[in-house]
Design a protein around this motif. Structure first.
Motif, PDB file in Angstrom:
ATOM      1  N   ARG A 312       8.055 -26.011  68.971  1.00  0.00           N
ATOM      2  CA  ARG A 312       9.174 -26.956  68.981  1.00  0.00           C
ATOM      3  C   ARG A 312      10.233 -26.612  70.031  1.00  0.00           C
ATOM      4  O   ARG A 312      10.867 -27.495  70.594  1.00  0.00           O
ATOM      5  CB  ARG A 312       9.823 -27.010  67.589  1.00  0.00           C
ATOM      6  CG  ARG A 312       8.973 -27.782  66.578  1.00  0.00           C
ATOM      7  CD  ARG A 312       9.651 -27.831  65.202  1.00  0.00           C
ATOM      8  NE  ARG A 312       9.528 -26.550  64.526  1.00  0.00           N
ATOM      9  CZ  ARG A 312       8.622 -26.295  63.572  1.00  0.00           C
ATOM     10  NH1 ARG A 312       7.791 -27.238  63.174  1.00  0.00           N
ATOM     11  NH2 ARG A 312       8.566 -25.117  63.012  1.00  0.00           N
ATOM     12  N   GLY A 313      10.413 -25.310  70.297  1.00  0.00           N
ATOM     13  CA  GLY A 313      11.500 -24.893  71.200  1.00  0.00           C
ATOM     14  C   GLY A 313      11.146 -24.930  72.674  1.00  0.00           C
ATOM     15  O   GLY A 313      11.962 -25.327  73.515  1.00  0.00           O
ATOM     16  N   PRO A 315       9.402 -26.748  74.779  1.00  0.00           N
ATOM     17  CA  PRO A 315       9.549 -27.924  75.657  1.00  0.00           C
ATOM     18  C   PRO A 315      10.938 -28.014  76.281  1.00  0.00           C
ATOM     19  O   PRO A 315      11.096 -28.539  77.391  1.00  0.00           O
ATOM     20  CB  PRO A 315       9.275 -29.108  74.712  1.00  0.00           C
ATOM     21  CG  PRO A 315       8.346 -28.533  73.679  1.00  0.00           C
ATOM     22  CD  PRO A 315       8.820 -27.111  73.477  1.00  0.00           C
ATOM     23  N   GLN A 316      11.955 -27.465  75.623  1.00  0.00           N
ATOM     24  CA  GLN A 316      13.309 -27.482  76.191  1.00  0.00           C
ATOM     25  C   GLN A 316      13.422 -26.589  77.424  1.00  0.00           C
ATOM     26  O   GLN A 316      14.400 -26.669  78.170  1.00  0.00           O
ATOM     27  CB  GLN A 316      14.331 -26.992  75.157  1.00  0.00           C
ATOM     28  CG  GLN A 316      14.326 -27.807  73.880  1.00  0.00           C
ATOM     29  CD  GLN A 316      15.171 -27.133  72.814  1.00  0.00           C
ATOM     30  OE1 GLN A 316      16.390 -27.265  72.822  1.00  0.00           O
ATOM     31  NE2 GLN A 316      14.542 -26.390  71.909  1.00  0.00           N
ATOM     32  N   GLY A 317      12.425 -25.735  77.620  1.00  0.00           N
ATOM     33  CA  GLY A 317      12.463 -24.832  78.772  1.00  0.00           C
ATOM     34  C   GLY A 317      11.669 -25.320  79.960  1.00  0.00           C
ATOM     35  O   GLY A 317      11.598 -24.648  80.984  1.00  0.00           O
ATOM     36  N   ARG A 320      12.972 -30.007  84.550  1.00  0.00           N
ATOM     37  CA  ARG A 320      13.279 -31.441  84.620  1.00  0.00           C
ATOM     38  C   ARG A 320      13.308 -31.849  86.082  1.00  0.00           C
ATOM     39  O   ARG A 320      13.202 -31.013  86.969  1.00  0.00           O
ATOM     40  CB  ARG A 320      14.667 -31.706  83.996  1.00  0.00           C
ATOM     41  CG  ARG A 320      14.788 -31.224  82.567  1.00  0.00           C
ATOM     42  CD  ARG A 320      14.396 -32.318  81.589  1.00  0.00           C
ATOM     43  NE  ARG A 320      14.189 -31.768  80.251  1.00  0.00           N
ATOM     44  CZ  ARG A 320      15.144 -31.645  79.350  1.00  0.00           C
ATOM     45  NH1 ARG A 320      16.378 -32.006  79.642  1.00  0.00           N
ATOM     46  NH2 ARG A 320      14.869 -31.152  78.157  1.00  0.00           N
ATOM     47  N   ASP A 323      14.506 -29.770  89.386  1.00  0.00           N
ATOM     48  CA  ASP A 323      14.492 -28.332  89.079  1.00  0.00           C
ATOM     49  C   ASP A 323      14.094 -27.521  90.319  1.00  0.00           C
ATOM     50  O   ASP A 323      13.223 -27.917  91.093  1.00  0.00           O
ATOM     51  CB  ASP A 323      13.492 -28.056  87.956  1.00  0.00           C
ATOM     52  CG  ASP A 323      13.613 -26.642  87.420  1.00  0.00           C
ATOM     53  OD1 ASP A 323      14.254 -26.481  86.367  1.00  0.00           O
ATOM     54  OD2 ASP A 323      13.080 -25.706  88.056  1.00  0.00           O
ATOM     55  N   THR A 331      20.527 -24.175  83.742  1.00  0.00           N
ATOM     56  CA  THR A 331      20.851 -24.965  82.563  1.00  0.00           C
ATOM     57  C   THR A 331      20.566 -24.125  81.317  1.00  0.00           C
ATOM     58  O   THR A 331      19.857 -23.120  81.374  1.00  0.00           O
ATOM     59  CB  THR A 331      19.959 -26.217  82.489  1.00  0.00           C
ATOM     60  OG1 THR A 331      18.578 -25.776  82.473  1.00  0.00           O
ATOM     61  CG2 THR A 331      20.163 -27.109  83.711  1.00  0.00           C
ATOM     62  N   TRP A 332      21.096 -24.571  80.185  1.00  0.00           N
ATOM     63  CA  TRP A 332      20.866 -23.849  78.929  1.00  0.00           C
ATOM     64  C   TRP A 332      19.367 -23.794  78.615  1.00  0.00           C
ATOM     65  O   TRP A 332      18.828 -22.745  78.282  1.00  0.00           O
ATOM     66  CB  TRP A 332      21.638 -24.534  77.783  1.00  0.00           C
ATOM     67  CG  TRP A 332      21.326 -23.926  76.457  1.00  0.00           C
ATOM     68  CD1 TRP A 332      21.933 -22.834  75.895  1.00  0.00           C
ATOM     69  CD2 TRP A 332      20.309 -24.352  75.531  1.00  0.00           C
ATOM     70  NE1 TRP A 332      21.344 -22.544  74.696  1.00  0.00           N
ATOM     71  CE2 TRP A 332      20.350 -23.453  74.435  1.00  0.00           C
ATOM     72  CE3 TRP A 332      19.364 -25.384  75.527  1.00  0.00           C
ATOM     73  CZ2 TRP A 332      19.492 -23.572  73.339  1.00  0.00           C
ATOM     74  CZ3 TRP A 332      18.505 -25.498  74.440  1.00  0.00           C
ATOM     75  CH2 TRP A 332      18.583 -24.598  73.362  1.00  0.00           C
ATOM     76  N   GLY A 333      18.694 -24.948  78.745  1.00  0.00           N
ATOM     77  CA  GLY A 333      17.281 -25.010  78.381  1.00  0.00           C
ATOM     78  C   GLY A 333      16.419 -24.086  79.231  1.00  0.00           C
ATOM     79  O   GLY A 333      15.553 -23.365  78.736  1.00  0.00           O
ATOM     80  N   ARG A 334      16.680 -24.088  80.539  1.00  0.00           N
ATOM     81  CA  ARG A 334      15.884 -23.253  81.442  1.00  0.00           C
ATOM     82  C   ARG A 334      16.219 -21.770  81.236  1.00  0.00           C
ATOM     83  O   ARG A 334      15.362 -20.905  81.403  1.00  0.00           O
ATOM     84  CB  ARG A 334      16.146 -23.657  82.893  1.00  0.00           C
ATOM     85  CG  ARG A 334      15.499 -24.960  83.259  1.00  0.00           C
ATOM     86  CD  ARG A 334      13.994 -24.856  83.247  1.00  0.00           C
ATOM     87  NE  ARG A 334      13.436 -24.587  84.564  1.00  0.00           N
ATOM     88  CZ  ARG A 334      12.191 -24.170  84.776  1.00  0.00           C
ATOM     89  NH1 ARG A 334      11.396 -23.931  83.735  1.00  0.00           N
ATOM     90  NH2 ARG A 334      11.752 -23.964  85.986  1.00  0.00           N
ATOM     91  N   TRP A 337      15.039 -21.101  76.955  1.00  0.00           N
ATOM     92  CA  TRP A 337      13.647 -21.454  76.657  1.00  0.00           C
ATOM     93  C   TRP A 337      12.736 -21.345  77.872  1.00  0.00           C
ATOM     94  O   TRP A 337      11.562 -21.000  77.752  1.00  0.00           O
ATOM     95  CB  TRP A 337      13.572 -22.838  76.017  1.00  0.00           C
ATOM     96  CG  TRP A 337      14.045 -22.803  74.602  1.00  0.00           C
ATOM     97  CD1 TRP A 337      15.222 -23.313  74.118  1.00  0.00           C
ATOM     98  CD2 TRP A 337      13.371 -22.218  73.478  1.00  0.00           C
ATOM     99  NE1 TRP A 337      15.326 -23.076  72.766  1.00  0.00           N
ATOM    100  CE2 TRP A 337      14.192 -22.403  72.348  1.00  0.00           C
ATOM    101  CE3 TRP A 337      12.158 -21.550  73.309  1.00  0.00           C
ATOM    102  CZ2 TRP A 337      13.850 -21.959  71.071  1.00  0.00           C
ATOM    103  CZ3 TRP A 337      11.805 -21.102  72.047  1.00  0.00           C
ATOM    104  CH2 TRP A 337      12.644 -21.299  70.949  1.00  0.00           C
TER     105      TRP A 337
END
Ligand SMILES: [Zn+2]
Length: 447
Positions: A312-313, A315-317, A320, A323, A331-334, A337
């Protein structure tokens, strides 16, 4: 008075004698400063702490002579030429209330957290290799703790010191495999008992020690401070010594604390070198990836929880549009995650290429064995090379080449299919016939 000497000296170094007043309202400080190469004899403290330094005088046979202040510095040319003894006061509590900054001074309950660079007045220009010694006395009932290591402290590092605190603290040295952790619990009205908190800290540190094969930062300080409500969060820092500020809400249920990830996350940070800013993803990603794995291995998390959260987590990493790779996309996600994905791919890659003989933990243990804890600043490449060499692969360096400055998309569905993990609604299912099922089990199964 209770005296605590943090032994840090060499001959002819700076020497500070610090005496805290009741409630740590004020620090009375005497410093012996050897001659230093600066015609002006400029002295100062960390930026922002200057307004709380008062009554700086040079002590001599003829009495106390005020030291001239201009702007944010004090000037003692005679001191630079011949060395001197100075005395001053630091309004610690006032600084904490006014600044409310953990890098300067801040009040949590009745505990004042303040890195020593805020209140150690020092020559701004010192010869390389000059050392300092600090001795702190506190009145009955008050304690001083810091993440300062034993041994020498370099004067040029006085501006980047670990977290430290004055207050009513319960201080316990927790002995672990390969090192110890100094745990300081602020006395406070809280829902958890001190014994419960200490037991939890001890078991969390043991989880991390087990993953790394030893406690990775001997002598680290963990300062547990009260905050309102049921918050839980922390921050680890390696400059000048390993230290963690950890905040536990006074209303937080102990079972809730034991289920939370934050403490193990911060302790994992202790086991990897500090990197330059553009590699924050490597530090945060590592703590994000290792925390649940280490807890699952200790039986604290189920396999379903670990792999379900990754499915679940992660994919946020993924990258986009626009990039530019992990080193350039903050970014927070990169960062969290995307970094975790790097370390998962590393773990899987090492295991695939070594027939499961080695995993990521063996690479990380080699880094720690070479002194690569949070206290040391390393280039990321060095850590990757040391890790690769330990497991006889180039997995880490190759992944870095692929992911650092290019988006490098990853087919997560295919990866999880090969690992034999599928999430259907709330259920997590495992396929032990999948090609990498053994790798998955070796990563996270209880041992
Ligand atoms: Zn973190």
């Amino acid at each position: 008075m209770i005296g605590l000497a943090v032994a840090l000296v060499a001959a002819a170094g700076l020497r500070y004698e610090v005496t805290a007043s009741p409630g740590a309202r004020e620090l009375a400080i005497e410093a012996r400063i050897p001659a230093f190469p600066d015609r002006d004899g400029e002295l100062s403290v960390d930026d922002g702490a200057e307004p709380f330094v008062h009554d700086v005088v040079i002590l001599s046979a003829g009495g106390a002579v005020p030291v001239e202040r201009r702007g944010d510095s004090w000037f003692a040319p005679s001191c630079a030429a011949r060395g001197c003894r100075i005395r001053y006061r630091f309004a610690l509590r006032e600084a904490a209330t006014a600044r409310d900054d953990e890098d300067l001074a801040v009040l949590y309950g009745e505990v004042v957290e303040s890195p020593p660079g805020a209140w150690l007045l020092r020559p701004l220009r010192v010869p390389a290799g000059a050392s300092a010694e600090l001795s702190v006395s506190t009145p009955e009932g008050l304690r001083f703790v810091s993440g300062l290591p034993r041994g020498q402290l370099s004067v040029s590092a006085l501006g980047a010191l670990p977290y430290a605190a004055f207050g009513e603290l319960r201080v316990e040295q927790l002995r672990l495999d390969g090192g110890s952790l100094l745990c300081a619990l602020a006395k406070a009205q809280r829902r958890q008992s001190e014994e419960e908190l200490l037991g939890w800290v001890r078991s969390s540190a043991a989880v991390v020690s087990r993953y790394f094969g030893r406690f990775p930062a001997d002598g680290a300080l963990l300062l547990v401070l009260p905050v309102p409500g049921d918050q839980i969060h922390g921050r680890a820092r390696g400059s000048g010594g390993a230290s963690v500020l950890f905040f536990v809400g006074t209303d937080l249920d102990m079972a809730e604390a034991r289920r939370s990830w934050q403490l193990v996350h911060e302790l994992v940070h202790l086991g990897f070198p500090s990197l330059s800013r553009q590699h924050l993803w490597a530090e945060e990603g590592l703590a994000t990836y290792v925390e649940p794995i280490a807890r699952a291995r200790a039986g604290e998390l189920s396999q379903e929880k670990v792999w379900g959260d990754l499915v679940r987590g992660l994919p946020q990493g993924l990258p986009r549009r626009g990039d530019e790779g992990l080193d350039r996309t903050h970014t927070w996600g990169r960062t969290y995650w995307g970094g975790a994905l790097f370390w998962l791919l590393a773990d899987v890659g090492i295991r695939e290429r070594t027939g499961n003989r080695f995993g990521l933990e063996h690479a990380l243990r080699a880094v720690v064995a070479q002194g690569g804890s949070i206290v040391e600043r390393w280039p990321l490449r060095r850590a990757l090379e040391v890790g690769d060499r330990a497991v006889g692969t180039k997995v880490l360096e190759e992944l870095y080449a692929k992911m650092s400055s290019l988006p490098a998309n990853v087919d997560l569905d295919a990866l999880f299919r090969r690992l034999g993990v599928a999430v259907r609604g709330k259920a997590v299912e495992f396929d032990d016939g999948a090609p990498l099922a053994r790798v998955r089990r070796a990563i996270s199964e209880r041992r």
